[in-house]
Scaffold this active site. Structure first.
Site, PDB file in Angstrom:
ATOM      1  N   HIS A 131      10.738   3.458  -5.890  1.00  0.00           N
ATOM      2  CA  HIS A 131      10.904   4.070  -4.568  1.00  0.00           C
ATOM      3  C   HIS A 131      12.364   4.244  -4.160  1.00  0.00           C
ATOM      4  O   HIS A 131      12.741   4.030  -3.006  1.00  0.00           O
ATOM      5  CB  HIS A 131      10.173   3.256  -3.520  1.00  0.00           C
ATOM      6  CG  HIS A 131       8.676   3.337  -3.613  1.00  0.00           C
ATOM      7  ND1 HIS A 131       8.022   4.376  -4.223  1.00  0.00           N
ATOM      8  CD2 HIS A 131       7.691   2.493  -3.165  1.00  0.00           C
ATOM      9  CE1 HIS A 131       6.715   4.191  -4.143  1.00  0.00           C
ATOM     10  NE2 HIS A 131       6.488   3.054  -3.525  1.00  0.00           N
ATOM     11  N   HIS A 202       4.786   6.713   2.995  1.00  0.00           N
ATOM     12  CA  HIS A 202       4.130   5.493   2.553  1.00  0.00           C
ATOM     13  C   HIS A 202       3.475   4.721   3.702  1.00  0.00           C
ATOM     14  O   HIS A 202       3.618   3.496   3.782  1.00  0.00           O
ATOM     15  CB  HIS A 202       5.121   4.589   1.825  1.00  0.00           C
ATOM     16  CG  HIS A 202       4.517   3.765   0.737  1.00  0.00           C
ATOM     17  ND1 HIS A 202       3.359   3.033   0.910  1.00  0.00           N
ATOM     18  CD2 HIS A 202       4.902   3.537  -0.541  1.00  0.00           C
ATOM     19  CE1 HIS A 202       3.066   2.400  -0.207  1.00  0.00           C
ATOM     20  NE2 HIS A 202       3.984   2.689  -1.109  1.00  0.00           N
ATOM     21  N   GLU A 340      -0.214   8.764  -1.274  1.00  0.00           N
ATOM     22  CA  GLU A 340       1.136   9.310  -1.262  1.00  0.00           C
ATOM     23  C   GLU A 340       1.177  10.615  -2.058  1.00  0.00           C
ATOM     24  O   GLU A 340       0.995  10.609  -3.274  1.00  0.00           O
ATOM     25  CB  GLU A 340       2.107   8.302  -1.878  1.00  0.00           C
ATOM     26  CG  GLU A 340       2.044   6.921  -1.250  1.00  0.00           C
ATOM     27  CD  GLU A 340       2.482   5.843  -2.213  1.00  0.00           C
ATOM     28  OE1 GLU A 340       3.658   5.859  -2.637  1.00  0.00           O
ATOM     29  OE2 GLU A 340       1.638   4.995  -2.563  1.00  0.00           O
TER      30      GLU A 340
END
Length: 375
Positions: A131, A202, A340
């Site tokens: 991420h 998220h 996502e």
């Protein structure tokens, strides 16, 4: 048309009734601070029907999102914390409600080669880059360029070699609560050097309300014939595997927990579902339906629409009850899910995956919509 009219009427009537009630909103003063020399605040958005969301410009995090059930009871359906300190100095789940970048999901060993040059990113997740790195887009203060009752526009300049990524990446992103009860996210980005870009959102959802029990009873549909299996450190093997006959076949809705007790190497690797699904798209970039989620006990229903080729489904496998949420309830094992919209994990190292490389002169664009209804 009749169903749409009745649904719209339901939302209008119940949101009108609920508008006179006091929602248990998070205190905006508890987010008012300065980080890295930039002001941080909490903003409250609502649409014409009363759909209500709170978001902070620290990581562009969705902190609360209130929707009704079939009886008109309002619940906050996203996980989050009650003040800015818990996001900055978190001791639990880091990514609650956040914008993810510069690269959502994992890059193997934090390494890739681009235009003959090797790059090393920060790694903190089993030796992988997850991420965007140690200080990804979720941990920076975004500029608030414009804000209205139902809309907010953010921007951020990710400088050349930030977290190891090449190029000055200029990002603009908007959140909007539409009259159709959609939470609409639009991303755009440009760069002055070739660079991988994979932005995503998220939020962790529980359609029973945050902290209100398992999501394994939620009925999930994903428009995908294939998915990308992963190894023991959750890096894709490169295979685009057929979902037929496997627990990854959500082409018809069924409860999330229905097949979780089956012996499956992928479940062993991920403790359950934490996989990218290859969406069965009919166009390259149109907004198309990717998934639906229905909670039968209260009637809440959510659709996910996207322009992206992939969808990461995570079933809350790493929550353990040690973290308390904003309402004081513990966040327990498999009591939240994330959907996502994205390009595929580790794409810079996978020749068979759609490219995530953005070049100078090009514009990255991505639309994600979470639409809410009741049944």
């Amino acid at each position: 048309m009749k169903k749409f009219f009745l649904s719209a009427l339901f939302f209008t009537l119940f949101f009108s009734a609920c508008s006179e009630r006091q929602l248990p909103l998070v205190n905006e003063a508890d987010f008012n601070t300065t980080l890295d020399g930039k002001p941080v605040d909490l903003y409250t958005l609502s649409n014409s029907n009363g759909l209500t969301m709170q978001v902070t410009n620290f990581g562009c995090r969705v902190v609360t999102l209130f929707t009704p059930d079939r009886l008109g009871n309002m619940d906050d359906i996203v996980l989050g914390y009650e003040n800015i300190d818990r996001y900055v100095h978190n001791k639990g789940e880091r990514f609650l409600g956040a914008t993810i970048g510069r690269y959502g999901n994992r890059i193997a060993a934090g390494k890739f080669t681009l235009d003959g040059k090797d790059y090393q990113l920060s790694t903190f997740n089993n030796g992988q880059c997850l991420h965007g790195g140690d200080k990804g887009f979720d941990m920076v203060v975004w500029n608030v360029d414009s804000v209205a009752k139902d809309y907010i526009l953010f921007s951020y300049l990710s400088k050349d070699m930030e977290e190891g990524f090449p190029g000055n990446l200029s990002v603009r992103m908007s959140y909007q609560l539409t009259a159709d009860n959609e939470f609409r996210i639009e991303y755009s980005a440009t760069t002055d050097k070739a660079t991988p870009v994979n932005l995503t959102h998220h939020s962790f959802f529980n359609l029973k309300g945050e902290g209100n029990g398992t999501v394994n009873t939620h009925e999930l549909y994903i428009a995908a014939d294939r998915y990308t299996p992963v190894d023991s450190v959750l890096i894709p093997t490169g295979e685009l595997a057929d979902v037929t006959g496997t627990p990854f076949d959500f082409r018809k809705p069924y409860p999330i927990g229905w097949r979780l007790d089956e012996e499956n190497e992928q479940f062993d690797n991920c403790r359950g579902y934490d996989h990218n699904f290859v969406l069965s798209r009919t166009s390259a970039s149109d907004l198309e339906l990717a998934a639906t989620v229905y909670e039968p006990s209260n009637g809440r229903y959510m659709e996910v629409w996207t322009t992206e080729p992939g969808l990461q489904f995570y079933g809350g496998n790493f929550f353990n009850g040690e973290t308390l949420g904003k309402s004081g309830k513990p966040y327990k094992y498999r009591e939240a899910f994330a959907l996502e919209t994205q390009h595929f994990p580790d794409s810079p190292n996978q020749e068979g995956f759609p490219s995530t490389i953005l070049h100078p002169g090009e514009t990255y664009r991505h639309v994600c919509v979470y639409k809410f209804d009741v049944k």
